[in-house]
Scaffold this motif. Structure first.
Motif, PDB file in Angstrom:
ATOM      1  N   TYR A   1       0.833  -1.194   0.000  1.00  0.00           N
ATOM      2  CA  TYR A   1       0.000   0.000   0.000  1.00  0.00           C
ATOM      3  C   TYR A   1       0.875   1.255   0.000  1.00  0.00           C
ATOM      4  O   TYR A   1       1.994   1.265   0.518  1.00  0.00           O
ATOM      5  N   LEU A   2       0.338   2.302  -0.596  1.00  0.00           N
ATOM      6  CA  LEU A   2       1.041   3.581  -0.689  1.00  0.00           C
ATOM      7  C   LEU A   2       0.879   4.370   0.600  1.00  0.00           C
ATOM      8  O   LEU A   2      -0.223   4.435   1.157  1.00  0.00           O
ATOM      9  N   CYS A   3       1.969   4.963   1.053  1.00  0.00           N
ATOM     10  CA  CYS A   3       1.882   5.777   2.256  1.00  0.00           C
ATOM     11  C   CYS A   3       2.968   6.851   2.258  1.00  0.00           C
ATOM     12  O   CYS A   3       3.903   6.814   1.450  1.00  0.00           O
ATOM     13  N   ILE A   4       2.802   7.797   3.176  1.00  0.00           N
ATOM     14  CA  ILE A   4       3.721   8.915   3.297  1.00  0.00           C
ATOM     15  C   ILE A   4       4.413   8.843   4.649  1.00  0.00           C
ATOM     16  O   ILE A   4       3.747   8.668   5.683  1.00  0.00           O
ATOM     17  N   ILE A   5       5.728   8.953   4.646  1.00  0.00           N
ATOM     18  CA  ILE A   5       6.488   9.063   5.892  1.00  0.00           C
ATOM     19  C   ILE A   5       6.623  10.551   6.207  1.00  0.00           C
ATOM     20  O   ILE A   5       7.128  11.319   5.389  1.00  0.00           O
ATOM     21  N   THR A   6       6.145  10.959   7.375  1.00  0.00           N
ATOM     22  CA  THR A   6       6.212  12.365   7.762  1.00  0.00           C
ATOM     23  C   THR A   6       7.119  12.547   8.980  1.00  0.00           C
ATOM     24  O   THR A   6       7.244  11.641   9.817  1.00  0.00           O
ATOM     25  N   ARG A   7       7.719  13.697   9.059  1.00  0.00           N
ATOM     26  CA  ARG A   7       8.639  13.991  10.158  1.00  0.00           C
ATOM     27  C   ARG A   7       7.876  14.063  11.483  1.00  0.00           C
ATOM     28  O   ARG A   7       6.775  14.590  11.563  1.00  0.00           O
ATOM     29  N   ASN A   8       8.523  13.535  12.525  1.00  0.00           N
ATOM     30  CA  ASN A   8       8.008  13.590  13.897  1.00  0.00           C
ATOM     31  C   ASN A   8       6.661  12.899  14.059  1.00  0.00           C
ATOM     32  O   ASN A   8       5.896  13.238  14.958  1.00  0.00           O
ATOM     33  N   GLU A   9       6.367  11.962  13.166  1.00  0.00           N
ATOM     34  CA  GLU A   9       5.141  11.178  13.281  1.00  0.00           C
ATOM     35  C   GLU A   9       5.495   9.700  13.370  1.00  0.00           C
ATOM     36  O   GLU A   9       6.296   9.199  12.583  1.00  0.00           O
ATOM     37  N   LYS A  10       4.896   8.998  14.318  1.00  0.00           N
ATOM     38  CA  LYS A  10       5.196   7.584  14.500  1.00  0.00           C
ATOM     39  C   LYS A  10       4.461   6.705  13.492  1.00  0.00           C
ATOM     40  O   LYS A  10       4.931   5.634  13.129  1.00  0.00           O
ATOM     41  N   LYS A  11       3.283   7.154  13.058  1.00  0.00           N
ATOM     42  CA  LYS A  11       2.473   6.361  12.141  1.00  0.00           C
ATOM     43  C   LYS A  11       2.632   6.847  10.708  1.00  0.00           C
ATOM     44  O   LYS A  11       2.790   8.036  10.460  1.00  0.00           O
ATOM     45  N   LEU A  12       2.550   5.905   9.774  1.00  0.00           N
ATOM     46  CA  LEU A  12       2.565   6.244   8.354  1.00  0.00           C
ATOM     47  C   LEU A  12       1.195   6.796   7.953  1.00  0.00           C
ATOM     48  O   LEU A  12       0.162   6.398   8.491  1.00  0.00           O
TER      49      LEU A  12
END
Length: 202
Positions: free
Chosen positions: A152-163
């Protein structure tokens, strides 16, 4: 806004359809929309459900309770309005990648009594993730219903634990479609100089 410089593509699958609109002249954005492949048929089925509910509830209520006969007209109107607003249109999901700015995640389903464009305008939920918060867009591997391996497509964001999942309603999309969307995100998210730096980090 669709112009002659925009390239529009449509990909049909058994479970969903993908609409891709690219601004080709300056490559400033790409908009990817995913909707159920049988969207129109689901709208018709929802209307059939509304009429069945109205027929059953109204006939049962009006026959069982004689006191309601005096308010027959208002009961019918009330049941119709309630059922129309409780039964929603099929969910549509969309991402818009704006070069050097970020990604906007959107979704809407609205009400069957309103046309598609009005539902989008009235019920669309948006979330914008700025480029400086985006670490990367990836195709992640996971498990679906505890036994099926999916991508599945997802975004890794700064200072976030979840995708941040990009199309949560179409988690079982074909891998080849996910690869296409991934390539478009990589192409439109970064400027050329940033893309070179980004590629060096991977």
């Amino acid at each position: 806004m669709k112009t002659q410089s925009n390239d529009i593509r449509r990909i049909r699958r058994s479970q969903y359809e993908i609409f891709i609109e690219e601004e080709c002249q300056n490559e400033t954005f790409v908009e990817i929309t995913i909707s159920p492949s049988n969207y129109s048929r689901k709208i018709i089925l929802n209307w059939v459900t509304v009429f069945i509910i109205n027929y059953l509830l109204q006939s049962k209520l009006l026959l069982k309770f004689d006191v309601l006969n005096e308010y027959r007209k208002w009961v019918r109107i009330g049941v119709f309005v309630l059922s129309v607003f409780l039964i929603k249109s099929p969910k549509v999901e969309q991402i818009t990648v704006i070069k050097d700015y970020g990604i906007q995640l959107s979704h809407w389903n609205g009400y069957i009594i309103f046309p598609y464009k009005m539902n989008k305008h009235l019920t669309q939920m948006r979330e914008f993730i700025s480029r400086d918060k985006i670490v990367d867009v990836i195709i992640n591997e996971g498990f679906y219903q505890w036994y099926q391996v999916i991508f599945y497509l997802c975004i890794i964001t700064r200072n976030e634990k979840k995708l941040k999942i990009m199309f949560p309603g179409h988690i079982k999309m074909k891998l080849e479609d996910e690869k296409l969307i991934y390539q478009l995100c990589q192409r439109y998210l970064y400027l050329k100089k940033d893309k070179l730096k980004h590629d060096c980090l991977h």
